[in-house]
Design an enzyme around this catalytic site. Structure first.
Site, PDB file in Angstrom:
ATOM      1  N   SER A 143       0.896  -1.128   0.228  1.00  0.00           N
ATOM      2  CA  SER A 143       0.100  -0.008   0.035  1.00  0.00           C
ATOM      3  C   SER A 143       0.913   1.255   0.005  1.00  0.00           C
ATOM      4  CB  SER A 143      -1.043   0.097   1.368  1.00  0.00           C
ATOM      5  OG  SER A 143      -1.913   0.974   1.357  1.00  0.00           O
ATOM      6  N   TYR A 157      -4.671   8.446  -5.950  1.00  0.00           N
ATOM      7  CA  TYR A 157      -3.956   7.536  -5.455  1.00  0.00           C
ATOM      8  C   TYR A 157      -4.241   7.026  -4.154  1.00  0.00           C
ATOM      9  CZ  TYR A 157       0.682   5.401  -4.228  1.00  0.00           C
ATOM     10  OH  TYR A 157       1.658   4.810  -3.772  1.00  0.00           O
ATOM     11  N   LYS A 161      -5.018   2.928  -2.548  1.00  0.00           N
ATOM     12  CA  LYS A 161      -4.349   2.234  -1.300  1.00  0.00           C
ATOM     13  C   LYS A 161      -5.024   1.977   0.098  1.00  0.00           C
ATOM     14  CE  LYS A 161      -0.322   2.181  -3.785  1.00  0.00           C
ATOM     15  NZ  LYS A 161       0.178   0.857  -3.931  1.00  0.00           N
TER      16      LYS A 161
HETATM   17  N1  NAP Z   1       7.850   5.208  -4.431  1.00  0.00           N
HETATM   18  C1  NAP Z   1       7.391   5.518  -3.481  1.00  0.00           C
HETATM   19  O1  NAP Z   1       7.509   6.581  -2.913  1.00  0.00           O
HETATM   20  C2  NAP Z   1       6.316   4.843  -3.034  1.00  0.00           C
HETATM   21  C3  NAP Z   1       5.682   5.058  -1.694  1.00  0.00           C
HETATM   22  C4  NAP Z   1       4.578   4.362  -1.088  1.00  0.00           C
HETATM   23  C5  NAP Z   1       4.304   3.200  -1.781  1.00  0.00           C
HETATM   24  N2  NAP Z   1       4.662   3.104  -3.288  1.00  0.00           N
HETATM   25  C6  NAP Z   1       4.210   1.809  -3.849  1.00  0.00           C
HETATM   26  O2  NAP Z   1       4.912   0.697  -3.783  1.00  0.00           O
HETATM   27  C7  NAP Z   1       5.056   0.009  -5.257  1.00  0.00           C
HETATM   28  C8  NAP Z   1       5.988   0.000  -5.891  1.00  0.00           C
HETATM   29  O3  NAP Z   1       6.101   1.301  -6.517  1.00  0.00           O
HETATM   30  P1  NAP Z   1       7.643   1.762  -6.991  1.00  0.00           P
HETATM   31  O4  NAP Z   1       8.042   3.350  -6.404  1.00  0.00           O
HETATM   32  O5  NAP Z   1       8.750   0.717  -6.698  1.00  0.00           O
HETATM   33  O6  NAP Z   1       7.544   2.034  -8.438  1.00  0.00           O
HETATM   34  P2  NAP Z   1       8.393   1.798  -9.926  1.00  0.00           P
HETATM   35  O7  NAP Z   1       9.612   1.727  -9.650  1.00  0.00           O
HETATM   36  O8  NAP Z   1       7.614   2.761 -10.859  1.00  0.00           O
HETATM   37  O9  NAP Z   1       7.689   0.047 -10.126  1.00  0.00           O
HETATM   38  C9  NAP Z   1       6.530  -0.107 -10.384  1.00  0.00           C
HETATM   39  C10 NAP Z   1       6.390  -1.477 -10.985  1.00  0.00           C
HETATM   40  O10 NAP Z   1       5.168  -1.938 -11.395  1.00  0.00           O
HETATM   41  C11 NAP Z   1       4.793  -2.359 -12.624  1.00  0.00           C
HETATM   42  N3  NAP Z   1       3.502  -2.073 -13.092  1.00  0.00           N
HETATM   43  C12 NAP Z   1       3.041  -0.810 -13.140  1.00  0.00           C
HETATM   44  N4  NAP Z   1       1.721  -0.618 -13.664  1.00  0.00           N
HETATM   45  C13 NAP Z   1       1.663  -1.950 -14.145  1.00  0.00           C
HETATM   46  C14 NAP Z   1       0.457  -2.780 -14.578  1.00  0.00           C
HETATM   47  N5  NAP Z   1      -0.545  -2.246 -15.030  1.00  0.00           N
HETATM   48  N6  NAP Z   1       0.722  -4.198 -14.577  1.00  0.00           N
HETATM   49  C15 NAP Z   1       1.841  -4.778 -14.441  1.00  0.00           C
HETATM   50  N7  NAP Z   1       2.876  -4.090 -13.720  1.00  0.00           N
HETATM   51  C16 NAP Z   1       2.790  -2.832 -13.477  1.00  0.00           C
HETATM   52  C17 NAP Z   1       6.256  -1.643 -13.383  1.00  0.00           C
HETATM   53  O11 NAP Z   1       6.464  -2.181 -14.759  1.00  0.00           O
HETATM   54  P3  NAP Z   1       5.849  -1.387 -15.997  1.00  0.00           P
HETATM   55  O12 NAP Z   1       5.636  -0.197 -16.143  1.00  0.00           O
HETATM   56  O13 NAP Z   1       6.718  -2.332 -16.920  1.00  0.00           O
HETATM   57  O14 NAP Z   1       4.847  -2.496 -15.865  1.00  0.00           O
HETATM   58  C18 NAP Z   1       7.209  -1.760 -12.433  1.00  0.00           C
HETATM   59  O15 NAP Z   1       7.752  -2.941 -12.364  1.00  0.00           O
HETATM   60  C19 NAP Z   1       3.613   0.770  -5.694  1.00  0.00           C
HETATM   61  O16 NAP Z   1       2.488  -0.089  -5.619  1.00  0.00           O
HETATM   62  C20 NAP Z   1       3.423   2.103  -5.085  1.00  0.00           C
HETATM   63  O17 NAP Z   1       2.396   2.735  -5.223  1.00  0.00           O
HETATM   64  C21 NAP Z   1       5.650   3.674  -3.598  1.00  0.00           C
END
Ligand code: NAP
Length: 271
Positions: A143, A157, A161
């Site tokens: 989340s 968003y 979540k």
């Molecule tokens: N970064 C932050 O600050 C943060 C904070 C809190 C929570 N989160 C959560 O942590 C999780 C990972 O985020 P991250 O920051 O690591 O992001 P990221 O580096 O952009 O990675 C996102 C991943 O999800 C895949 N993805 C996106 N849309 C998709 C779809 N429709 N089907 C299948 N795969 C999909 C992307 O690959 P493709 O684009 O090739 O599909 C990529 O592998 C997310 O759920 C995000 O909301 C992130």
């Protein structure tokens, strides 16, 4: 808890999902990565294969959009056919597009819910029968801090979540007697491609509100997630702030809102 023999990670080609994959690969796990872009999956596979500790460890990748029920289901079934029932299912695939409510196209609200919430739900439903059959498994839903409190700029968003929180909380008790654990992770801002993407459209108010919080590394978040699953934690909260927010969000909300409103007024006066 032993490290997983097979972990399916959605969103495993980038950011937090990839960092989890690196740590699990180093522990000897075989991995199935699900994401949309084949090139990113291939790059991740090459990195992870270099990390292999055991000769029979494998890295399997499937290009699929988890927001599409048939694709999500097929991707998980292919992973199971290739590497067997997963010990862990980590649902990390996610998107975030901040902005002012009326300036965000309604399609973005729909797509965010489709990827973040339904993309998680479809993968859990696809993996669960195999997990139930083997009578063990761990589901880890990713989340966000924005799944604990709603923040200015996150109207698309945050609800997606929050929905994960509702799903994880209600599934937990149902799956526990079947030997399947559920965890939900509330990461703070983490240095990943998603955060860089978010920063492109983040309203100034949102930037100011989130400015004081430390930005984590993806590996730091992955380390806390693995330790949390290890001690069978339900809520996994990287850092002090997320821990306090998880325990006290309703109590703190009026005070937080006051402080957010002050920031909003200040920014509005400047504009
Ligand atoms: N970064 C932050 O600050 C943060 C904070 C809190 C929570 N989160 C959560 O942590 C999780 C990972 O985020 P991250 O920051 O690591 O992001 P990221 O580096 O952009 O990675 C996102 C991943 O999800 C895949 N993805 C996106 N849309 C998709 C779809 N429709 N089907 C299948 N795969 C999909 C992307 O690959 P493709 O684009 O090739 O599909 C990529 O592998 C997310 O759920 C995000 O909301 C992130």
């Amino acid at each position: 808890m032993n490290p997983p023999k097979h972990a399916i990670i959605t969103g495993g080609s980038s950011g937090i999902g990839l960092a989890i994959a690196h740590r699990l690969a180093a522990q000897g796990a075989s991995l199935s990565l699900i994401a949309r872009t084949p090139e990113k999956l291939e790059a991740a596979r090459a990195q992870l294969e270099a990390k292999r500790r055991l000769p029979d460890q494998q890295v399997f990748t499937v290009a699929a959009d988890v927001a599409d029920r048939a694709q999500a289901d097929q991707a998980v079934q292919r992973a199971i056919a290739h590497l067997g029932p997963p010990d862990w299912l980590v649902t990390c695939a996610g998107i975030a597009r901040p902005g002012e409510f009326l300036e965000i196209p309604v399609e973005v609200f729909e797509r965010t819910m489709a990827v973040n919430y339904f993309g998680t739900l479809y993968c859990i439903r696809a993996a669960l029968p195999a997990m139930e059959q083997q009578r063990h498994g761990q589901i880890v839903c990713v989340s966000s801090g924005a799944g604990l409190i709603g923040l200015y700029g996150y109207t698309a968003y945050s609800p997606s979540k929050f929905a994960l929180r509702g799903l994880a909380e209600s599934l937990r008790g149902e799956l526990k007697p079947k030997g399947i654990g559920v965890s939900i992770v509330y990461p703070p801002d983490t240095d990943t491609p998603q955060l860089a993407e978010e920063n492109k459209t983040k309203p100034l108010v949102t930037q100011k509100i989130t400015a004081t919080a430390k930005t984590w590394s993806a590996d730091g978040v992955a380390e806390v997630i693995l330790a949390g699953v290890q001690r069978r934690a339900f809520a996994i909260t990287p850092g002090f702030e997320m821990g306090v927010l998880n325990r006290l969000h309703s109590v703190l909300l009026p005070m937080l809102n006051q402080s957010f409103d002050k920031i909003t007024a200040k920014v509005r006066n400047l504009q």
